[in-house]
Structure formats: structure tokens, C-alpha cells
Design an enzyme around this catalytic site. Sequence first.
Site, PDB file in Angstrom:
ATOM      1  N   ARG A 102      41.101  -9.204  45.798  1.00 37.22           N
ATOM      2  CA  ARG A 102      41.480  -9.538  47.077  1.00 37.22           C
ATOM      3  C   ARG A 102      40.268 -10.174  47.725  1.00 37.22           C
ATOM      4  O   ARG A 102      39.062  -9.565  47.535  1.00 37.22           O
ATOM      5  CB  ARG A 102      41.526  -8.220  48.036  1.00 37.22           C
ATOM      6  CG  ARG A 102      41.659  -8.645  49.513  1.00 37.22           C
ATOM      7  CD  ARG A 102      42.380  -7.563  50.302  1.00 37.22           C
ATOM      8  NE  ARG A 102      41.578  -6.224  50.512  1.00 37.22           N
ATOM      9  CZ  ARG A 102      41.874  -5.094  51.445  1.00 37.22           C
ATOM     10  NH1 ARG A 102      42.993  -5.280  51.993  1.00 37.22           N
ATOM     11  NH2 ARG A 102      41.079  -3.981  51.351  1.00 37.22           N
ATOM     12  N   ASP A 151      37.882 -19.996  38.451  1.00 36.36           N
ATOM     13  CA  ASP A 151      37.070 -20.418  37.416  1.00 36.36           C
ATOM     14  C   ASP A 151      36.689 -19.031  36.435  1.00 36.36           C
ATOM     15  O   ASP A 151      36.826 -19.201  35.379  1.00 36.36           O
ATOM     16  CB  ASP A 151      35.781 -21.057  37.937  1.00 36.36           C
ATOM     17  CG  ASP A 151      35.884 -22.452  38.106  1.00 36.36           C
ATOM     18  OD1 ASP A 151      37.260 -23.026  37.927  1.00 36.36           O
ATOM     19  OD2 ASP A 151      35.179 -23.047  38.808  1.00 36.36           O
ATOM     20  N   HIS A 193      36.408  -5.148  51.224  1.00 34.03           N
ATOM     21  CA  HIS A 193      36.121  -3.859  52.038  1.00 34.03           C
ATOM     22  C   HIS A 193      35.121  -3.048  51.046  1.00 34.03           C
ATOM     23  O   HIS A 193      34.888  -1.920  51.200  1.00 34.03           O
ATOM     24  CB  HIS A 193      37.153  -2.902  52.449  1.00 34.03           C
ATOM     25  CG  HIS A 193      37.731  -3.481  53.594  1.00 34.03           C
ATOM     26  ND1 HIS A 193      37.129  -3.695  54.926  1.00 34.03           N
ATOM     27  CD2 HIS A 193      39.006  -3.931  54.003  1.00 34.03           C
ATOM     28  CE1 HIS A 193      37.744  -3.861  55.828  1.00 34.03           C
ATOM     29  NE2 HIS A 193      39.031  -4.104  55.326  1.00 34.03           N
ATOM     30  N   ASP A 200      45.682  -2.028  58.889  1.00 36.36           N
ATOM     31  CA  ASP A 200      45.490  -3.023  59.830  1.00 36.36           C
ATOM     32  C   ASP A 200      46.581  -3.275  60.791  1.00 36.36           C
ATOM     33  O   ASP A 200      46.237  -3.465  61.925  1.00 36.36           O
ATOM     34  CB  ASP A 200      44.851  -4.449  59.008  1.00 36.36           C
ATOM     35  CG  ASP A 200      43.670  -4.328  58.685  1.00 36.36           C
ATOM     36  OD1 ASP A 200      42.742  -3.819  59.592  1.00 36.36           O
ATOM     37  OD2 ASP A 200      43.250  -4.519  57.426  1.00 36.36           O
ATOM     38  N   GLU A 204      49.159  -8.324  58.278  1.00 36.78           N
ATOM     39  CA  GLU A 204      48.639  -6.959  58.599  1.00 36.78           C
ATOM     40  C   GLU A 204      48.223  -7.301  60.112  1.00 36.78           C
ATOM     41  O   GLU A 204      47.091  -6.453  60.481  1.00 36.78           O
ATOM     42  CB  GLU A 204      47.493  -6.651  57.848  1.00 36.78           C
ATOM     43  CG  GLU A 204      46.549  -7.766  57.352  1.00 36.78           C
ATOM     44  CD  GLU A 204      45.512  -7.156  56.596  1.00 36.78           C
ATOM     45  OE1 GLU A 204      45.240  -6.037  56.201  1.00 36.78           O
ATOM     46  OE2 GLU A 204      44.405  -7.995  56.062  1.00 36.78           O
TER      47      GLU A 204
HETATM   48  O1  LIG Z   1      45.524  -2.795  56.157  1.00 35.75           O
HETATM   49  C1  LIG Z   1      45.652  -2.163  55.137  1.00 35.75           C
HETATM   50  O2  LIG Z   1      46.435  -1.009  54.980  1.00 35.75           O
HETATM   51  C2  LIG Z   1      44.913  -2.523  53.951  1.00 35.75           C
HETATM   52  O3  LIG Z   1      44.693  -3.900  54.088  1.00 35.75           O
HETATM   53  C3  LIG Z   1      44.303  -1.778  52.935  1.00 35.75           C
HETATM   54  C4  LIG Z   1      43.117  -1.389  53.257  1.00 35.75           C
HETATM   55  O4  LIG Z   1      42.143  -2.534  53.345  1.00 35.75           O
HETATM   56  C5  LIG Z   1      42.367  -0.245  53.015  1.00 35.75           C
HETATM   57  O5  LIG Z   1      42.914   1.120  53.516  1.00 35.75           O
HETATM   58  C6  LIG Z   1      42.074   0.132  51.876  1.00 35.75           C
HETATM   59  O6  LIG Z   1      41.394   1.350  51.471  1.00 35.75           O
END
Ligand SMILES: O=C(O)C(=O)C[C@H](O)[C@@H](O)CO
Length: 252
Positions: free
Chosen positions: A69, A83, A44, A174, A148
Site C-alpha cells: 500500500r 522497479d 500507516h 476510514d 474509504e
Molecule cells: O480504513 C481502513 O479500514 C483501512 O484502510 C485499514 C487501515 O489502514 C488500518 O486499520 C490498518 O491498521
Amino acid sequence: MTSFRDKLRTGKPLIGLWQALANNYAAEICARQGFDWLLLDAEHSPNTIQTLLAQAQAIAPFPVETIVRVAFGEPVVFKQYLDLGLHSLLVPMVESAEQAADLVRYCRFPPRGIRGVSSATSRGADFGVDADYLHNADQHITLIVQIESRAGLENVAEIAAVDGVDALFIGPSDLAASLGHLGDPLHPEVTAAVDQALAVIKAAGKPAGIFAVSPQHARDSFAKGFAFASVGTDIGLLISGARAVLADVRGG
Ligand SMILES: O=C(O)C(=O)C[C@H](O)[C@@H](O)CO
């Protein structure tokens, strides 16, 4: 070097911070503050291979784990990140044991997996100086899968049972959206689902992590048995610090 998966099993709650600014200077500043881990977010945040590398280099001198991530789990990205020496990977939206088993294969050289071979030109292999890297690379790698979604929840026991999945991480925002509670990650139905998932993950003998939405949420999560939790983001700290000092002066 102790891998993150070994650190997760020491019983010490591991406190992390989300690096969303995608900036090596910010990463170095946060690395100096004593967190157990920092998460570089390529899902993100506006990260590229180059910005991830710069942040990893900025963090490297400090005793803090770098987790990255990925935007999504696919073999080319795994190959490039491994790598680069980004050996602790978090993969969003994992929803089945088959998907998790594929991710494990992306981490491993043949015949156990499909990771492309490189050592002399790889930072992860100490640029070829680590002569045993091709044979002991697995020891460095920590694969964390993110639960999630409703589908992920339904399959969490099977996902946790996959050999090579080192830890499972709950994304409450999520998850809340998937359960029909967009924007309400602490909704009672979401909290109940998280508690249930935690019980299943612990029963499988795997460490569980969570993105805590407040310090209180982090404390509660550790008290329930989460092994690791992020407690904020660099962006959030910048905003709260900026607003606090402004309000302090204006309001005084
Ligand atoms: O679902 C979530 O909670 C996450 O995966 C963290 C988020 O990506 C997010 O809130 C990070 O800012």
C-alpha cells in the site's frame, strides 16, 4: 507467474494479513504460514524503500502474493515500487474516476502511460534478464484502489469502470470516519454502505476486497462475495499472543 489479478478471478477467497511491523523477519515468518497475500503498508507503518525491499525479498521464496500500500498515489512512488518488483499496488483514498485513470497511467510505459523506463537495473524486470519486460510489464501488475470515503462511495461505479483498475478494496475504518462513525467500522450505516459498494463493484465485473476487523467479519465478507479480505495484522497477532500466554500463566 500468475498475476494477483488473475488469482482474484479464480473464485477462491484469498485471505491476507497486514504487515505493519515493517520488518523483514516478521514478514518471512508470516510468509511461511500459508496466507494467500501479505500487505506491506507504506501508508500507516514506518516503511522505507529499503524496508519494503527487504520484506519483499524475505517473502519471495514462498507462494504468497506481496501487495504494497503506497502512502498516496503519485508517479515517482509507483515508478520506484514497480522497479523493485512490487507489482501489486494498493492505493488509499481513491475518490474519482479521473484519479483512478491517472493511477493506471502511472503503471504503464509510454505511449499508454507515464511510467519511467528502466529494465537492466530493475529487480521488477529481472535485472534486464527478462528481455520482454518493457512490452509485457502490464501482465504482472495489479492495481487495487481503496474506497474509504463518502466521495469514493459516491463515485464507486465510475471508479470501477476504469480500464486498468483491477480490483477495489474497502477500508471500513476510514469509511466509518467519513460517514460520521469514527471508531465504529461495523456501524449499521457503514455496513449498509459497504454492501451497496460491493454490489456496484460486482456489477462492474471487478473483484472486491476488504480490511476485515475480525475473523467473523472476514467470514461474513467472503459469504457476501468479497474476493479477498485481510484478517488481521502482524502487530495484532503479536499483542494477542503475548497477552494470551501471560494471562494463561498468571491466571492458572
Ligand atoms: O480504513 C481502513 O479500514 C483501512 O484502510 C485499514 C487501515 O489502514 C488500518 O486499520 C490498518 O491498521
